[in-house]
Design an enzyme around this catalytic site. Structure first.
Site, PDB file in Angstrom:
ATOM      1  N   ASP A 132       3.553   5.401   1.356  1.00  0.00           N
ATOM      2  CA  ASP A 132       2.297   5.904   1.930  1.00  0.00           C
ATOM      3  C   ASP A 132       2.278   5.956   3.453  1.00  0.00           C
ATOM      4  O   ASP A 132       1.261   5.637   4.092  1.00  0.00           O
ATOM      5  CB  ASP A 132       1.122   5.070   1.437  1.00  0.00           C
ATOM      6  CG  ASP A 132       0.927   5.165  -0.062  1.00  0.00           C
ATOM      7  OD1 ASP A 132       1.732   5.833  -0.733  1.00  0.00           O
ATOM      8  OD2 ASP A 132      -0.039   4.565  -0.573  1.00  0.00           O
TER       9      ASP A 132
ATOM     10  N   GLU B 239      -0.424   8.445  -1.509  1.00  0.00           N
ATOM     11  CA  GLU B 239      -1.669   8.301  -2.259  1.00  0.00           C
ATOM     12  C   GLU B 239      -2.552   9.511  -1.959  1.00  0.00           C
ATOM     13  O   GLU B 239      -2.747   9.872  -0.795  1.00  0.00           O
ATOM     14  CB  GLU B 239      -2.419   7.027  -1.874  1.00  0.00           C
ATOM     15  CG  GLU B 239      -3.692   6.828  -2.688  1.00  0.00           C
ATOM     16  CD  GLU B 239      -4.478   5.587  -2.322  1.00  0.00           C
ATOM     17  OE1 GLU B 239      -5.592   5.422  -2.864  1.00  0.00           O
ATOM     18  OE2 GLU B 239      -3.996   4.786  -1.493  1.00  0.00           O
TER      19      GLU B 239
ATOM     20  N   LYS C  93       0.641  10.014  -6.023  1.00  0.00           N
ATOM     21  CA  LYS C  93      -0.017   9.069  -6.920  1.00  0.00           C
ATOM     22  C   LYS C  93      -1.519   9.045  -6.658  1.00  0.00           C
ATOM     23  O   LYS C  93      -1.960   9.032  -5.506  1.00  0.00           O
ATOM     24  CB  LYS C  93       0.559   7.662  -6.744  1.00  0.00           C
ATOM     25  CG  LYS C  93       0.490   7.113  -5.322  1.00  0.00           C
ATOM     26  CD  LYS C  93       1.325   5.848  -5.199  1.00  0.00           C
ATOM     27  CE  LYS C  93       1.286   5.273  -3.800  1.00  0.00           C
ATOM     28  NZ  LYS C  93       0.020   4.651  -3.431  1.00  0.00           N
TER      29      LYS C  93
ATOM     30  N   VAL D 278       2.823   0.937   3.908  1.00  0.00           N
ATOM     31  CA  VAL D 278       1.455   0.421   4.090  1.00  0.00           C
ATOM     32  C   VAL D 278       0.631   0.673   2.830  1.00  0.00           C
ATOM     33  O   VAL D 278       0.938   1.569   2.055  1.00  0.00           O
ATOM     34  CB  VAL D 278       0.780   1.086   5.306  1.00  0.00           C
ATOM     35  CG1 VAL D 278       1.533   0.767   6.588  1.00  0.00           C
ATOM     36  CG2 VAL D 278       0.649   2.598   5.151  1.00  0.00           C
ATOM     37  N   THR D 279      -0.398  -0.164   2.664  1.00  0.00           N
ATOM     38  CA  THR D 279      -0.590  -1.413   3.369  1.00  0.00           C
ATOM     39  C   THR D 279       0.017  -2.531   2.533  1.00  0.00           C
ATOM     40  O   THR D 279       0.102  -2.419   1.308  1.00  0.00           O
ATOM     41  CB  THR D 279      -2.087  -1.699   3.631  1.00  0.00           C
ATOM     42  OG1 THR D 279      -2.796  -1.717   2.386  1.00  0.00           O
ATOM     43  CG2 THR D 279      -2.696  -0.662   4.564  1.00  0.00           C
TER      44      THR D 279
ATOM     45  N   CYS E  92      -1.074  -1.060  -1.492  1.00  0.00           N
ATOM     46  CA  CYS E  92      -0.133  -0.190  -2.195  1.00  0.00           C
ATOM     47  C   CYS E  92       1.276  -0.771  -2.270  1.00  0.00           C
ATOM     48  O   CYS E  92       1.975  -0.581  -3.267  1.00  0.00           O
ATOM     49  CB  CYS E  92      -0.122   1.194  -1.543  1.00  0.00           C
ATOM     50  SG  CYS E  92      -1.677   2.082  -1.784  1.00  0.00           S
TER      51      CYS E  92
END
Length: 211
Positions: free
Chosen positions: A27, A66, A119, A147-148, A152
């Site tokens: 991410d 994400e 995702k 991150v973070t 995640c």
């Protein structure tokens, strides 16, 4: 290629065959580095260096994002109640696929041929087919960064451990907007006899080469 060894915290060592190992870059998206997330920008050069090292030694590199559909039909009622998905931000609607902020940071864009896992959730294994992809490639060791740390990264790590992967978390290649949450997440990894694998520094990882 013979196995390589990275020295880790608590005098431990992570042994891995690069051909059976994936670096999962979690991410590293523009949305997460705006506002309060600007405090995590120091992590970016570290992650870029780790990614370059992983490519050099022959690990598979996988990038996760994400994000949610523009109509937010894949956002659960609980997540909607948190009021973060889809809120207006400096780079468009937060974590909405297709918006500028959903994309990767420019310095960490995937190279051609590298896998991107999109995702609609915290864990990279949540409804993505990642486990099947890794299994088909003969990968059973994972190196995690991104991150973070407490969200995640940790969600992905926990699922990976339950699925049987050997996992290494690179501490200074992970970050949280609140440093205390980052440190707490690392302590959880080490807890109860290292239930969630190994922890190393970026310097120790990138110094590891075939001997």
């Amino acid at each position: 290629m013979p196995s390589l060894t990275i020295p880790c915290r608590s005098g431990r060592a992570f042994e891995f065959d690069p051909s059976a190992t994936a670096l999962v870059v979690i991410d590293m998206q523009k949305d997460f580095f705006t506002g309060d997330g600007e405090s995590m920008l120091d992590t970016v050069p570290c992650v870029a260096a780790l990614t370059g090292w992983a490519r050099t030694v022959g690990c598979t590199v996988i990038h996760t994002r994400e994000g949610y559909r523009p109509d937010m039909s894949d956002v659960s009622a609980f997540r909607r109640s948190l009021n973060y998905v889809g809120r207006d931000g400096p780079l468009g609607r937060f974590l909405i696929r297709g918006e500028p902020g959903h994309d990767f940071l420019d310095v960490l864009k995937p190279r051609p041929g590298e896998t991107v896992i999109d995702k609609a959730g915290f864990s990279a294994f949540h409804d993505t087919g990642l486990h099947q992809h890794l299994s088909a490639a003969g990968i059973d060791h994972l190196i995690l960064c991104g991150v973070t740390t407490q969200c995640c990264v940790h969600s992905t790590l926990r699922d990976a451990v339950d699925l049987g992967y050997w996992c290494l978390t690179v501490a200074d290649c992970c970050a949280a907007s609140e440093p205390g949450l980052h440190e707490a997440a690392l302590r959880l990894i080490e807890g109860e006899g290292h239930l969630f694998g190994w922890i190393c520094s970026a310097a120790d990882a990138t110094a590891c080469h075939e001997r």
